[in-house]
Design a protein around this motif. Structure first.
Motif, short mmCIF file in Angstrom:
data_model
loop_
_atom_site.label_atom_id
_atom_site.label_comp_id
_atom_site.label_asym_id
_atom_site.label_seq_id
_atom_site.Cartn_x
_atom_site.Cartn_y
_atom_site.Cartn_z
N GLU A 193 0.82 -1.21 -0.08
CA GLU A 193 0.05 0.07 0.00
C GLU A 193 0.90 1.20 0.06
O GLU A 193 0.65 2.40 -0.84
N SER A 194 1.76 1.40 0.65
CA SER A 194 2.68 2.49 0.79
C SER A 194 3.39 2.86 -0.50
O SER A 194 3.48 3.95 -0.86
N HIS A 195 4.09 1.79 -1.00
CA HIS A 195 4.63 2.03 -2.31
C HIS A 195 3.78 2.29 -3.46
O HIS A 195 3.99 2.88 -4.35
N HIS A 196 2.75 1.61 -3.37
CA HIS A 196 1.58 1.89 -4.40
C HIS A 196 1.34 3.37 -4.42
O HIS A 196 1.01 4.01 -5.42
N ARG A 197 1.04 3.97 -3.32
CA ARG A 197 0.51 5.41 -3.39
C ARG A 197 1.92 6.19 -3.68
O ARG A 197 1.83 7.31 -4.18
N ILE A 198 3.36 5.82 -3.45
CA ILE A 198 4.34 6.39 -3.73
C ILE A 198 4.39 6.42 -5.18
O ILE A 198 4.66 7.69 -5.86
N LYS A 199 4.07 5.24 -5.83
CA LYS A 199 4.05 5.23 -7.42
C LYS A 199 2.95 6.37 -7.86
O LYS A 199 3.16 6.88 -8.96
N ASP A 200 1.91 6.09 -7.34
CA ASP A 200 0.72 7.21 -7.91
C ASP A 200 0.67 8.56 -7.38
O ASP A 200 0.26 9.55 -8.22
N GLU A 201 1.19 8.84 -6.35
CA GLU A 201 1.22 10.40 -5.80
C GLU A 201 2.45 11.17 -5.78
O GLU A 201 2.62 12.20 -5.40
N THR A 202 3.59 10.56 -6.18
CA THR A 202 5.03 11.28 -6.22
C THR A 202 5.29 11.12 -7.72
O THR A 202 4.82 10.66 -8.74
N LEU A 203 6.49 11.73 -7.96
CA LEU A 203 7.27 11.66 -9.42
C LEU A 203 8.16 10.34 -9.42
O LEU A 203 9.11 10.31 -10.51
N TRP A 204 8.07 9.41 -8.53
CA TRP A 204 8.59 8.16 -8.98
C TRP A 204 7.87 7.47 -10.10
O TRP A 204 6.80 7.80 -10.30
N ARG A 205 8.84 6.91 -11.04
CA ARG A 205 8.16 6.11 -12.25
C ARG A 205 8.62 4.78 -12.16
O ARG A 205 9.79 4.45 -12.14
N LEU A 206 7.62 4.01 -12.85
CA LEU A 206 7.84 2.65 -13.03
C LEU A 206 7.68 2.26 -14.35
O LEU A 206 6.78 2.65 -15.14
N ALA A 207 8.59 1.51 -14.87
CA ALA A 207 8.66 1.17 -16.40
C ALA A 207 8.98 -0.47 -16.40
O ALA A 207 9.37 -1.11 -15.32
N ARG A 208 8.93 -0.90 -17.46
CA ARG A 208 9.51 -2.22 -17.84
C ARG A 208 10.60 -2.78 -18.87
O ARG A 208 10.46 -1.86 -19.82
N ASP A 209 11.54 -3.61 -18.31
CA ASP A 209 12.63 -3.56 -19.20
C ASP A 209 11.88 -4.85 -20.02
O ASP A 209 11.66 -5.80 -20.07
N PRO A 210 11.84 -4.35 -21.64
CA PRO A 210 11.39 -5.03 -22.50
C PRO A 210 12.16 -6.40 -23.04
O PRO A 210 11.44 -7.22 -23.34
N ALA A 211 13.18 -6.30 -22.59
CA ALA A 211 14.08 -7.42 -22.61
C ALA A 211 13.65 -8.95 -21.68
O ALA A 211 13.90 -9.91 -21.99
N THR A 212 13.75 -8.43 -20.32
CA THR A 212 13.66 -9.17 -19.24
C THR A 212 12.18 -9.12 -18.57
O THR A 212 12.00 -10.02 -17.80
N ASP A 213 11.39 -8.21 -18.90
CA ASP A 213 10.09 -8.07 -18.21
C ASP A 213 10.33 -7.57 -16.83
O ASP A 213 9.45 -7.46 -16.00
#
Length: 450
Positions: A411-431
């Motif tokens: 829950e804590s890091h879910h909100r950090i992802k949604d409420e701050t400028l942290w960004r989550l992406a995916r490495d297309p080679a390894t997923d």
């Protein structure tokens, strides 16, 4: 300048011509003038002892300085949250909050998430937990605000980190509106913190706290009892520990009951267990009704070849790690709520998830939890079974609800992802998930723990 001592002649830089030899030695052992270290008189035991002392002092001072830097970063994040959570929307006269929050509530939440975002950034940089970062920043704030004498000793390297932690924790428990108690406590413990070992200092400091605390023990006990809790932690070799914070009267009653029952059983015919083993077994049986009656879902990962009897790789208990196969088989046979997971013998990837559990989450959720093990934020150890399953790319932005776009986030890091400028992406080679902090630090999610 040249001087002679113990038959050795030292050629000293002009910068130290005014220093006494004792002062010079002190500064050399502290790391200054490294070119002279090998030229000092050959008094190895004394030189080593002094070097150990100076290294200890320097390490303590560096710990204090790091605490202060952590505090500075988090304070600056609270004062200037834009760098961590983006521009403040409440400055727009036409702004209205879709969640119905007031301007004050939005600004408080922005400060909160800015601090959490900054703590996560520091944790990623120095490989510490976010809790540790915030705890050390808070330690600096308490010491510098409430215990200036102790704080100066800590900064100078005269007080150990353990003693600084004890002093800060006890000072933090003193009344916020009675600064005279802080001053009295500081005066009582600052000198002792420089000379006593952590265990002795804790005893002295707790006694000092009792002397300066005007509020009655009864009132404090009532308040402290609201913090009662139980914690569990994994230990080595298939073991774990349980810690409970309870009122002292209950703790002593539990201790007495376990000891009394264990001593009774020790005299039973054929009993070979020690008192310690008996106390532990009685404790477990009282809470679980016996090992075969555990009423909880148990997630066990079993390598396919092991299940077929062709290998001896251990099974894995979710949230703990490797366990012996006898225990795994006993749990699987005795529990109606266990979930079997088969893994590929070559790649270790999940190849099948059993669906016989009585309380089964959706297949995809279970697969993701097994695959990742924990929350995918770097350094977070929260079990994936206790996490939200989050879309990396939001559905409204075209994100699919499939295994390539879903991951467990607490829950804590879910909100950090949604409420701050942290960004989550995916490495297309390894997923693999890849995180980028507001300061530009890029970090891959930790690999599954087991």
């Amino acid at each position: 300048m040249k001087i002679s001592t113990s038959g050795a002649e030292l050629d000293l830089p002009d910068a130290v011509v005014e220093l006494s030899f004792a002062e010079l030695a002190e500064r050399v052992f502290a790391g200054e003038f490294p070119e002279l270290l090998d030229e000092l008189p050959d008094d190895e035991p004394q030189r080593t002892d002094r070097h150990v002392e100076n290294l200890a002092r320097r390490s303590r001072a560096l710990a204090a300085e790091q605490d202060q830097l952590f505090r500075t970063v988090l304070d600056e994040a609270a004062d200037s949250p834009d760098a961590w959570v983006g521009p403040d929307p409440t400055g727009d006269p036409d702004w209205s909050d879709p969640r119905g929050r007031t301007i004050g509530a939005v600004r408080r939440e922005r400060r909160e998430f800015a601090v959490r975002s900054a703590a996560a950034d520091l944790a990623t940089r120095v490989r510490l937990s976010e809790t540790t970062i915030r705890s050390r920043a808070h330690r600096a704030a308490v010491l510098s605000t409430r215990l200036p004498l102790t704080w100066r000793g800590y900064l100078a390297g005269d007080i150990s980190e353990q003693n600084a932690t004890t002093a800060a924790s006890l000072a933090d428990s003193l009344p916020a509106d009675e600064p005279h108690t802080w001053t009295a406590f500081d005066a009582a413990v600052s000198a002792a913190a420089t000379t006593l070992t952590p265990a002795r200092f804790k005893t002295r400091a707790r006694a000092a706290r009792e002397r300066v605390y005007a509020e009655s023990l009864e009132t404090r006990h009532t308040r402290a009892a609201a913090d009662r809790d139980v914690w569990v932690a994994p230990e080595l070799d298939g073991m774990g520990s349980v810690t409970a914070l309870l009122p002292a009267v209950q703790v002593k009653a539990i201790e007495r009951a376990l000891d009394t029952r264990a001593r009774e059983l020790q005299h039973a015919p054929g009993e070979t267990r020690s008192l310690a083993e008996l106390r532990a077994d009685i404790f477990a049986d009282l809470l679980t009704g016996g090992e075969d009656n555990i009423n909880a879902t148990v997630f066990i990962t079993i390598p396919a070849l092991t299940l077929l009897g062709h290998d001896d790789q251990p099974a894995t208990l979710d949230g703990y790690g490797p366990i012996d196969l006898d225990t795994a088989r006993r749990l699987a046979a005795g529990s109606k709520d266990w979930v079997r997971v088969l893994t590929d013998p070559i790649t270790s990837s999940t190849i099948d998830v059993d669906r016989r559990s009585r309380r089964i989450p959706k297949r995809l959720r279970r697969w993701l939890a097994v695959r990742r093990g924990t929350c995918i934020f770097p350094g977070c150890g929260r079990s994936a079974h206790d996490c939200d399953i989050d879309h990396r790319q939001r559905v409204e932005h075209g994100g699919a609800t499939d295994r390539h776009n879903l991951d467990p986030l607490c829950e804590s890091h879910h909100r950090i992802k949604d409420e701050t400028l942290w960004r989550l992406a995916r490495d297309p080679a390894t997923d693999d998930p890849v995180w980028t902090s507001p300061t530009g630090i890029t970090t891959r999610a930790d690999p599954p723990p087991f």
